[in-house]
Design a protein around this motif. Structure first.
Motif, PDB file in Angstrom:
ATOM      1  N   PRO A 287      -7.935   8.487 -20.800  1.00 54.58           N
ATOM      2  CA  PRO A 287      -7.479   8.942 -19.484  1.00 54.58           C
ATOM      3  C   PRO A 287      -6.609   7.886 -18.799  1.00 54.58           C
ATOM      4  CG  PRO A 287      -9.785   9.490 -19.790  1.00 54.58           C
ATOM      5  CD  PRO A 287      -9.394   8.632 -20.959  1.00 54.58           C
ATOM      6  N   LEU A 288      -5.492   8.335 -18.232  1.00 51.07           N
ATOM      7  CA  LEU A 288      -4.508   7.422 -17.646  1.00 51.07           C
ATOM      8  C   LEU A 288      -4.210   7.825 -16.209  1.00 51.07           C
ATOM      9  CD1 LEU A 288      -2.314   5.187 -17.856  1.00 51.07           C
ATOM     10  CD2 LEU A 288      -0.776   6.960 -18.763  1.00 51.07           C
ATOM     11  N   VAL A 289      -4.401   6.881 -15.287  1.00 44.83           N
ATOM     12  CA  VAL A 289      -4.051   7.063 -13.885  1.00 44.83           C
ATOM     13  C   VAL A 289      -2.795   6.252 -13.618  1.00 44.83           C
ATOM     14  CG1 VAL A 289      -4.779   6.764 -11.480  1.00 44.83           C
ATOM     15  CG2 VAL A 289      -6.470   7.378 -13.236  1.00 44.83           C
ATOM     16  N   VAL A 290      -1.730   6.921 -13.221  1.00 43.79           N
ATOM     17  CA  VAL A 290      -0.458   6.251 -12.949  1.00 43.79           C
ATOM     18  C   VAL A 290      -0.207   6.247 -11.448  1.00 43.79           C
ATOM     19  CG1 VAL A 290       2.051   6.306 -13.254  1.00 43.79           C
ATOM     20  CG2 VAL A 290       0.533   6.840 -15.185  1.00 43.79           C
ATOM     21  N   ASP A 291      -0.248   5.065 -10.851  1.00 44.09           N
ATOM     22  CA  ASP A 291       0.154   4.891  -9.462  1.00 44.09           C
ATOM     23  C   ASP A 291       1.612   4.436  -9.501  1.00 44.09           C
ATOM     24  OD1 ASP A 291       0.307   4.514  -6.751  1.00 44.09           O
ATOM     25  OD2 ASP A 291      -0.951   2.721  -6.693  1.00 44.09           O
ATOM     26  N   PRO A 292       2.563   5.308  -9.183  1.00 43.99           N
ATOM     27  CA  PRO A 292       3.980   4.966  -9.353  1.00 43.99           C
ATOM     28  C   PRO A 292       4.483   4.069  -8.224  1.00 43.99           C
ATOM     29  CG  PRO A 292       3.797   7.160  -8.456  1.00 43.99           C
ATOM     30  CD  PRO A 292       2.382   6.682  -8.689  1.00 43.99           C
ATOM     31  N   VAL A 293       4.027   2.815  -8.247  1.00 41.88           N
ATOM     32  CA  VAL A 293       4.295   1.887  -7.150  1.00 41.88           C
ATOM     33  C   VAL A 293       5.792   1.610  -7.048  1.00 41.88           C
ATOM     34  CG1 VAL A 293       3.886  -0.439  -6.289  1.00 41.88           C
ATOM     35  CG2 VAL A 293       2.014   0.836  -7.372  1.00 41.88           C
ATOM     36  N   MET A 294       6.357   1.919  -5.896  1.00 45.80           N
ATOM     37  CA  MET A 294       7.789   1.693  -5.658  1.00 45.80           C
ATOM     38  C   MET A 294       8.049   0.791  -4.468  1.00 45.80           C
ATOM     39  SD  MET A 294       9.365   5.470  -6.316  1.00 45.80           S
ATOM     40  CE  MET A 294       9.056   6.356  -7.861  1.00 45.80           C
ATOM     41  N   PHE A 295       7.158   0.859  -3.463  1.00 46.03           N
ATOM     42  CA  PHE A 295       7.362   0.112  -2.234  1.00 46.03           C
ATOM     43  C   PHE A 295       6.059  -0.558  -1.812  1.00 46.03           C
ATOM     44  CE2 PHE A 295       9.828   4.061  -2.139  1.00 46.03           C
ATOM     45  CZ  PHE A 295      11.121   3.573  -2.080  1.00 46.03           C
ATOM     46  N   ALA A 296       6.156  -1.766  -1.283  1.00 44.77           N
ATOM     47  CA  ALA A 296       5.010  -2.404  -0.665  1.00 44.77           C
ATOM     48  C   ALA A 296       4.775  -1.789   0.714  1.00 44.77           C
ATOM     49  CB  ALA A 296       5.242  -3.907  -0.527  1.00 44.77           C
ATOM     50  N   LYS A 297       3.588  -2.029   1.281  1.00 44.23           N
ATOM     51  CA  LYS A 297       3.263  -1.456   2.588  1.00 44.23           C
ATOM     52  C   LYS A 297       4.285  -1.857   3.640  1.00 44.23           C
ATOM     53  CE  LYS A 297      -0.149   0.426   3.055  1.00 44.23           C
ATOM     54  NZ  LYS A 297      -0.458   1.842   2.796  1.00 44.23           N
TER      55      LYS A 297
END
Length: 269
Positions: A101-111
């Motif tokens: 199982p793979l969870v992809v958090d497509p991080v593009m920007f910091a807070k």
């Protein structure tokens, strides 16, 4: 301890997001966290001040040795800042963990708004990683980039989640916390249908690392054998409790309280 989670993500020197938040979350939820560090950041609650990328081949090597020796019941990806990094990670997944199982958090920007994904890598993300995912966990700005359209109301979340599902993942958890309003709405879309989660907005500046925390909490649930819907519900409950009890550190977006324990009724304190 139940469930091994391999986290492939960047380091946050402030400890509130990135791989530090991931490790804390998985540990708090009773799992075992292993890591492959993709980048080092000089980061605090106010900004990402600098980024030092890890060579893609070494990221792959970290993943390979962990998978060969310890193994993983779920894998979570976070900051994968270039096309070369995404390709390297995807190659290891294809070879060494095709059914995990793979969870992809497509991080593009910091807070704080800093760009954490090279725009040239967006297509590689769509083609190499999203179709492999059990679930992806974009926030609204990330979903807008992936879809090339504006999402400006809670009513727009469901059609957007369905459109993201067409990119190939088996599930989409679209987070609506960036939209205005007294209620925060998240939407989970799968081939079986769409579930909507509404929660009162917590008035606080302490929201640094919420995306990392939520994705890792989902991965921890999948690693212990929970169905996706149950893993998402548990993860959201954990994040809400972590926001409510945040320690109030730093001058900017403060970190969450990851030092929570799950009660017999499923609540966190």
């Amino acid at each position: 301890m139940r469930g091994r989670v391999l986290i492939v993500a960047g380091s946050d020197s402030g400890g509130g997001a990135g791989i530090q938040a991931d490790i804390k979350t998985v540990t708090a939820l009773g799992g075992f966290a292993a890591t492959a560090v993709t980048a080092l950041t000089a980061q605090d609650t106010t900004a990402v001040h600098d980024v030092f990328g890890v060579p893609p081949a070494f990221i792959a090597r970290q993943m390979e040795v962990v998978l060969a020796d310890i193994g993983a019941d779920a894998i979570k990806t976070g900051m994968l800042h270039t096309a070369a990094v995404i390709g390297s990670v995807a190659g290891v997944l294809e070879k060494s963990a095709p059914d995990t199982p793979l969870v992809v958090d497509p991080v593009m920007f910091a807070k704080g708004g800093a760009r954490l994904l090279d725009p040239a890598a967006e297509q590689t993300l769509r083609e190499r990683l999203l179709p492999r995912a059990t679930v992806i966990t974009p926030n609204v700005p990330e979903a807008e980039v992936l879809l090339g359209r504006t999402i400006d109301t809670p009513e727009a979340l469901e059609p957007a989640a369905r459109a993201l599902l067409a990119l190939g993942p088996r599930g989409v958890l679209l987070k609506g916390g960036r939209l205005a309003g007294a209620v925060v709405t998240d939407v989970l879309a799968t081939t079986a249908g769409v579930s909507r989660y509404d929660s009162p907005r917590i008035a606080t500046r302490n929201v640094h690392g919420t995306g990392c925390t939520l994705a890792s909490a989902v991965a921890a649930g999948l690693a212990r054998g929970l169905a996706l819907e149950a893993a998402v519900a548990r993860a959201r409950a954990f994040v809400q409790a972590a926001i409510r009890t945040a320690p109030g550190l730093g001058a900017g977006h403060g970190p969450l309280n990851h030092a929570l324990r799950e009660g017999p009724d499923g609540s966190f304190e």
